[in-house]
Design a protein around this motif. Sequence first.
Motif, PDB file in Angstrom:
ATOM      1  N   ALA A 140       6.961  10.918  -2.338  1.00  0.00           N
ATOM      2  CA  ALA A 140       6.909  10.491  -3.741  1.00  0.00           C
ATOM      3  C   ALA A 140       5.475  10.434  -4.251  1.00  0.00           C
ATOM      4  CB  ALA A 140       7.586   9.129  -3.898  1.00  0.00           C
ATOM      5  N   ALA A 141       4.571   9.911  -3.432  1.00  0.00           N
ATOM      6  CA  ALA A 141       3.171   9.816  -3.836  1.00  0.00           C
ATOM      7  C   ALA A 141       2.548  11.203  -3.993  1.00  0.00           C
ATOM      8  CB  ALA A 141       2.381   8.998  -2.818  1.00  0.00           C
ATOM      9  N   THR A 142       2.907  12.113  -3.102  1.00  0.00           N
ATOM     10  CA  THR A 142       2.366  13.466  -3.164  1.00  0.00           C
ATOM     11  C   THR A 142       2.817  14.179  -4.438  1.00  0.00           C
ATOM     12  OG1 THR A 142       2.265  13.639  -0.760  1.00  0.00           O
ATOM     13  CG2 THR A 142       2.295  15.698  -1.999  1.00  0.00           C
ATOM     14  N   PHE A 162      -0.790   4.522   2.864  1.00  0.00           N
ATOM     15  CA  PHE A 162      -1.479   4.347   4.138  1.00  0.00           C
ATOM     16  C   PHE A 162      -1.260   2.951   4.717  1.00  0.00           C
ATOM     17  CE2 PHE A 162      -3.487   8.232   2.974  1.00  0.00           C
ATOM     18  CZ  PHE A 162      -3.952   8.799   4.155  1.00  0.00           C
ATOM     19  N   ALA A 163      -0.962   1.983   3.861  1.00  0.00           N
ATOM     20  CA  ALA A 163      -0.726   0.609   4.324  1.00  0.00           C
ATOM     21  C   ALA A 163       0.746   0.331   4.622  1.00  0.00           C
ATOM     22  CB  ALA A 163      -1.223  -0.379   3.266  1.00  0.00           C
ATOM     23  N   SER A 164       1.585   1.324   4.480  1.00  0.00           N
ATOM     24  CA  SER A 164       3.027   1.119   4.618  1.00  0.00           C
ATOM     25  C   SER A 164       3.489   1.085   6.072  1.00  0.00           C
ATOM     26  CB  SER A 164       3.782   2.242   3.889  1.00  0.00           C
ATOM     27  OG  SER A 164       3.605   3.473   4.559  1.00  0.00           O
ATOM     28  N   GLY A 195       4.818   6.657  11.585  1.00  0.00           N
ATOM     29  CA  GLY A 195       4.429   8.041  11.806  1.00  0.00           C
ATOM     30  C   GLY A 195       3.445   8.180  12.952  1.00  0.00           C
ATOM     31  N   ALA A 196       2.492   7.269  13.023  1.00  0.00           N
ATOM     32  CA  ALA A 196       1.509   7.290  14.116  1.00  0.00           C
ATOM     33  C   ALA A 196       2.170   6.980  15.458  1.00  0.00           C
ATOM     34  CB  ALA A 196       0.399   6.286  13.828  1.00  0.00           C
TER      35      ALA A 196
END
Length: 221
Positions: free
Chosen positions: A169-171, A198-200, A206-207
């Motif tokens: 969505a952000a992309t 990035f704070a989600s 994902g990492a």
Amino acid sequence: MIAAALEELDARDDLAAAVLTGAGGVFCAGMDLKRLAAGELAHVPGRGFGGLVEAPPRKPLVAAVEGYAIGGGFELVLACDMVVAAEGSTFALPEVRRGIVARAGGVVRLPRRLPRAVALEMLLTGRSLTAHRAHHFGLVNEVVPGGQTLPAAKALACAVADNAPLAVAATKRLVLESESWPAEELLARQAPITDPVFASDDAAEGARAFIKKRAPVWTGR
């Protein structure tokens, strides 16, 4: 009908992307000129022509084009994010031949999707564009045999759905909104959109998934 489907798409957490297609081997042959002459418009308040062109969904939308995408039908395609087209399908904005203007996004969106000279040729002459030529210019993502656009478009939508919903969505938001940003402000102005991603929890997931060599489990948080 399209407007209601798009509202449902953006409202439901279990939907990540959608496909817009036609029926009977034709995507959309455009506005009914008889109804136009009678003063009727296929306009949804707040969303514009077809319930889409003025308010595309927040989530990605793939057009699956068979046959003709003409006039308003092509403007619906231009409001989508990606396009799969059948061999033999045709795109055109013939409004000038009828004394009107492609004002449901055609005139303003087409030069952003095609080289300027090609867009002007279509807009000022009403000439059509084949699926293969549209693919050559990057308007179409994939050209497939007739009757295969829907499965191909669904596969593309599923490839989007495999990814983290907040990041997707952000992309999409960044791609659309940054078109009007000054070049020197591009990186700074993206921060309010990208920082929450990035704070989600999904970024952490994902990492973790990468380190453990497993498929991530997205929560949209």
